[in-house]
Every structure is written in structure tokens, then in C-alpha cells.
Design a protein around this motif. Structure first.
Motif, PDB file in Angstrom:
ATOM      1  N   ALA A  66       0.824  -1.159  -0.078  1.00 49.42           N
ATOM      2  CA  ALA A  66       0.029   0.151   0.146  1.00 49.42           C
ATOM      3  C   ALA A  66       0.767   1.212  -0.323  1.00 49.42           C
ATOM      4  CB  ALA A  66      -0.956  -0.140   1.203  1.00 49.42           C
ATOM      5  N   ILE A  67       2.074   1.179   0.773  1.00 51.15           N
ATOM      6  CA  ILE A  67       2.674   2.462   0.860  1.00 51.15           C
ATOM      7  C   ILE A  67       3.531   2.907  -0.419  1.00 51.15           C
ATOM      8  CG2 ILE A  67       4.660   1.102   1.705  1.00 51.15           C
ATOM      9  CD1 ILE A  67       3.575   4.906   2.513  1.00 51.15           C
ATOM     10  N   VAL A  83       8.037   1.381  10.778  1.00 51.57           N
ATOM     11  CA  VAL A  83       6.611   1.097  10.855  1.00 51.57           C
ATOM     12  C   VAL A  83       5.842   2.072  10.000  1.00 51.57           C
ATOM     13  CG1 VAL A  83       4.636   0.360  11.948  1.00 51.57           C
ATOM     14  CG2 VAL A  83       6.794  -0.512  12.831  1.00 51.57           C
ATOM     15  N   THR A  84       5.235   1.809   9.058  1.00 49.59           N
ATOM     16  CA  THR A  84       4.413   2.620   8.151  1.00 49.59           C
ATOM     17  C   THR A  84       2.941   2.172   8.331  1.00 49.59           C
ATOM     18  OG1 THR A  84       6.449   3.111   6.982  1.00 49.59           O
ATOM     19  CG2 THR A  84       4.206   3.970   6.061  1.00 49.59           C
ATOM     20  N   GLU A  85       2.093   2.958   8.573  1.00 51.46           N
ATOM     21  CA  GLU A  85       0.735   2.746   8.653  1.00 51.46           C
ATOM     22  C   GLU A  85       0.004   3.620   7.907  1.00 51.46           C
ATOM     23  OE1 GLU A  85      -1.199   2.710  12.570  1.00 51.46           O
ATOM     24  OE2 GLU A  85       0.747   2.315  13.685  1.00 51.46           O
ATOM     25  N   VAL A  86      -0.735   3.075   6.845  1.00 45.46           N
ATOM     26  CA  VAL A  86      -1.447   3.798   5.692  1.00 45.46           C
ATOM     27  C   VAL A  86      -2.885   3.377   6.043  1.00 45.46           C
ATOM     28  CG1 VAL A  86      -1.927   3.989   3.366  1.00 45.46           C
ATOM     29  CG2 VAL A  86       0.346   3.451   4.191  1.00 45.46           C
ATOM     30  N   GLU A  87      -3.769   4.580   5.916  1.00 48.58           N
ATOM     31  CA  GLU A  87      -5.373   4.368   6.153  1.00 48.58           C
ATOM     32  C   GLU A  87      -5.940   4.913   4.794  1.00 48.58           C
ATOM     33  OE1 GLU A  87      -9.291   5.214   8.832  1.00 48.58           O
ATOM     34  OE2 GLU A  87      -7.137   6.173   9.124  1.00 48.58           O
ATOM     35  N   ILE A  88      -6.501   4.077   4.167  1.00 53.43           N
ATOM     36  CA  ILE A  88      -7.413   4.483   2.899  1.00 53.43           C
ATOM     37  C   ILE A  88      -8.928   4.585   3.370  1.00 53.43           C
ATOM     38  CG2 ILE A  88      -8.029   4.099   0.591  1.00 53.43           C
ATOM     39  CD1 ILE A  88      -5.555   2.357   0.329  1.00 53.43           C
ATOM     40  N   PHE A  89      -9.461   5.949   3.378  1.00 60.21           N
ATOM     41  CA  PHE A  89     -10.583   5.886   3.938  1.00 60.21           C
ATOM     42  C   PHE A  89     -11.792   6.698   3.081  1.00 60.21           C
ATOM     43  CE2 PHE A  89      -8.166   9.409   5.549  1.00 60.21           C
ATOM     44  CZ  PHE A  89      -9.086  10.545   4.990  1.00 60.21           C
ATOM     45  N   GLU A  90     -11.360   6.777   2.026  1.00 57.54           N
ATOM     46  CA  GLU A  90     -12.517   7.360   0.931  1.00 57.54           C
ATOM     47  C   GLU A  90     -12.336   6.694  -0.471  1.00 57.54           C
ATOM     48  OE1 GLU A  90     -11.988  11.575   0.282  1.00 57.54           O
ATOM     49  OE2 GLU A  90     -12.152  12.204   2.320  1.00 57.54           O
ATOM     50  N   GLU A  91     -13.528   6.635  -1.077  1.00 57.32           N
ATOM     51  CA  GLU A  91     -13.544   5.897  -2.215  1.00 57.32           C
ATOM     52  C   GLU A  91     -12.678   6.316  -3.245  1.00 57.32           C
ATOM     53  OE1 GLU A  91     -17.041   4.509  -5.522  1.00 57.32           O
ATOM     54  OE2 GLU A  91     -17.730   5.698  -3.614  1.00 57.32           O
ATOM     55  N   GLY A 122      -9.368   0.431   4.098  1.00 53.81           N
ATOM     56  CA  GLY A 122      -8.846  -0.088   5.371  1.00 53.81           C
ATOM     57  C   GLY A 122      -7.472   0.290   5.887  1.00 53.81           C
ATOM     58  N   HIS A 123      -6.811  -0.188   6.659  1.00 53.84           N
ATOM     59  CA  HIS A 123      -5.643   0.029   7.292  1.00 53.84           C
ATOM     60  C   HIS A 123      -4.510  -1.162   6.894  1.00 53.84           C
ATOM     61  CE1 HIS A 123      -8.415   2.154  10.028  1.00 53.84           C
ATOM     62  NE2 HIS A 123      -7.489   2.796  10.519  1.00 53.84           N
ATOM     63  N   TYR A 124      -3.483  -0.480   6.473  1.00 53.99           N
ATOM     64  CA  TYR A 124      -2.290  -1.189   6.097  1.00 53.99           C
ATOM     65  C   TYR A 124      -1.043  -0.828   7.099  1.00 53.99           C
ATOM     66  CZ  TYR A 124      -5.032  -1.731   1.846  1.00 53.99           C
ATOM     67  OH  TYR A 124      -6.200  -2.142   0.967  1.00 53.99           O
TER      68      TYR A 124
END
Length: 325
Positions: A18-19, A48-56, A67-69
Motif C-alpha cells: 500500500a505504501i 513501521v508505516t501505517e496507511v489508512e485509506i478511508f475514501e472511495e 482499510g488499514h495497512y
């Protein structure tokens, strides 16, 4: 703003990370993609890298479900440092505990995706071989242990090419019969960056699409398709050869731009223009060629040990290590 003026372009390359998808879509834009949040930190030598995709809209641009990656990067894992392996195991355990229910009454099905006959794709089956399977022990262990031990089942279903059965169909049947509370799916991933080969672990709460990173997308194992939450764990084991060519061009530009006219020309090209040039020249020949390290046999076993131990710790938090080894 016209389409040509937009800073972001939908992803058009294969990557399971995802990143990486976020970085490719961003390109040279100095702003975050709308609908995406990114947080980074480092601990115990692991980034540690956290990616959140929250829009269409961000989902469409990145080609990744909302979701969360969580990505754990350890580029030096290939050096086989035992201390680093232990640190990665500890960090991975901590991250898994945040996404896997810690209630011992919640049952888990671990699915090892991949082809055990092809080493770069054999990570899932090798992890399953090391998982503490307990679902069948509930009635025969001492009561004290029974109260602390979670029911865990594990299966390596193989791939369509060797079984003739879609993985989703097989897992759906098992889920229907055993009714786990959560499915944890493990698979090998494809990346764009060479440093990620056996050096990046991604955890996602979005499920998984076997083969998507190499352009062989199968039906996905998701909460929608299985009826239970699906946690995906993946490790980069292959990189597209065309990605290596693109990286080589960038390195040449950095090293030789002051000395050679050709490289001065290349330096003046943007990264997107360099990628386009490589794809135009080599794309038809190397688009489907994947590269993996020559030490893949031992590295896959090393990573399988790390993932299995971290999973066993996260799945059985109330058991001492001596009780599950």
C-alpha cells in the motif's frame, strides 16, 4: 482544473504494498492524497508505516481497498542477523495483537496461500507447517490449559494450477463448516522496490487477493466473500524486472549525470518520464518477468519462522512459549 493539471494519477503498475501504491500515485506532488492518512515511526530497528485509506476516491487511485495497512520494513533482514529476527518477531507480534482479537474464545483459521512447489510462493504453506494447531485439542487438554488456549485451525489449500479449485471456493467451504471468528491469510507479495525483497511485511484488515501483485488476480478472500473478518499478512518475495531497470536508470542519473551527455539528458527527465521511457523500451519483453533473491530458499524459511512465532504468540497470548513449542 483540467485532467492534465491534476497532481495524482491512478496507479497503473503492479504492487501489493500500500505504501508503494501511495508513493507511485503521489509522484512529484508535494501533498497527501485526499482520503489517505500515513503515519511512520521506528522502534527496535524496524520502520513501521501505517496507511489508512478511508475514501472511495483514494481507493480508486491506489487500486487498494479501503482499510488499514501496516508495513514493517527491515531492509537488512537478508543479512540473517539473529538479533534482528528477534526484534522483528517482537514488533510483528505487537502489531498482530492490535488487529487479531485477544479473546481466547475467538477461534481462528490460518490460511497459508501459495504454491509449495515454487519457493518464492511457498511462504504461506511453510508458515502453516509451523503454526500451533489446537482446534482438535479442546476436549483432551487439562482444564487449566483449555481455558487459556484458543482454538486455531490451519490449512494450505494450494493454488488453482495444482488443485483445479479456486482458493476462495475451498476456503469458503472450510469456513462454512468450521465457523471461525477470524481468518488470517498469509501470502507472498510483489513489490516495486528491491529493498523490500524479504525485507517488508505488510498486515492489512482488508483481506487479500491472491496473485494480484504479479497480474494474476484471483477471487479475493475478504469479509464480504467469506462472511468473517480477514486479516492479511504478506511478505515481498518478488520484484518486477522492469522495476529494476527503472531503478538502474535513476542510479545512473545520480552517479554519472555530471560526466556524460546522455545522463545529463536523463537527469532532466522527471521520474515519471524515466519510467515511461523504460516501459516503452522494455515493457513488452519484461513486463511479466519477476525477480527473486538467489538465497530465496533459506530466506523463505527464516521469514516463515518469524511469521509463525509471531502468530503463535499473538494467537495464544495466555500460553507460555514452553507450552506451545
Amino acid at each position: 482544473m483540467t485532467p492534465d493539471d491534476q497532481p495524482f494519477r491512478p496507479i497503473s503498475v503492479f504492487t501489493d504494498i500500500a505504501i508503494e501504491a501511495r508513493d507511485i500515485v503521489r509522484g512529484d506532488a508535494h501533498q497527501e492524497i485526499p482520503g489517505v492518512r500515513v503515519e511512520e515511526h521506528q522502534a527496535r530497528g524496524v520502520r513501521v508505516t501505517e496507511v489508512e485509506i478511508f475514501e472511495e476516491s483514494a481507493e480508486r487511485l491506489m487500486g487498494k481497498p479501503r482499510g488499514h495497512y501496516i508495513t514493517l520494513d527491515v531492509p537488512t533482514f537478508k543479512e540473517r542477523d539473529p538479533e534482528l529476527r528477534q526484534r522483528l518477531t517482537g514488533m510483528l507480534t505487537d502489531q498482530l495483537k492490535t488487529v487479531i482479537p485477544q479473546d481466547p474464545q475467538k477461534s481462528i483459521l490460518v490460511v497459508g496461500l501459495g504454491n509449495w512447489n515454487a519457493t518464492p510462493d511457498a511462504l504461506g504453506p511453510r508458515v502453516v507447517d509451523r503454526i500451533l494447531v489446537t482446534r482438535h485439542l479442546n476436549q483432551i487438554v487439562p482444564e487449566d490449559l483449555r481455558d487459556r488456549m484458543r482454538a486455531v485451525a490451519a490449512v494450505a489449500p494450494g493454488v488453482l494450477g495444482t488443485t483445479g479449485i479456486e482458493t476462495l471456493d475451498m476456503i469458503r467451504g472450510i469456513v462454512d463448516q468450521t465457523r471461525p471468528d477470524v481468518v488470517v491469510a498469509i501470502d507472498a507479495l510483489a513489490a516495486r522496490n528491491l529493498d523490500r525483497l524479504l525485507g517488508s511485511v505488510q498486515i492489512a484488515d482488508t483481506g487479500i487477493h491472491p496473485g494480484s501483485g504479479v497480474g494474476n488476480r484471483r477471487q479475493g478472500l475478504t469479509e464480504t466473500s467469506l462472511g468473517v473478518p480477514v486479516i492479511a499478512i504478506g511478505v515481498c518475495t518478488v520484484v518486477q524486472s522492469i522495476s529494476i531497470a527503472q531503478e538502474a536508470v535513476q542510479l545512473l542519473v545520480e552517479e554519472l549525470a555530471e560526466d556524460v551527455t546522455l545522463y545529463k539528458i536523463l537527469r532532466e527527465m522527471t521520474p515519471a518520464e524515466q519510467r515511461g521511457l523504460v516501459e516503452e523500451v522494455l515493457g513488452s519483453r519484461f513486463q511479466d518477468l519477476m525477480v527473486t533473491p538467489k538465497e530465496i530458499d533459506v530466506l523463505i524459511d527464516d521469514m516463515a519462522d518469524v511469521l509463525a512465532e509471531a502468530l503463535n504468540r499473538a494467537l495464544q497470548p495466555q500460553l507460555d512459549r514452553q507450552e506451545w513449542t
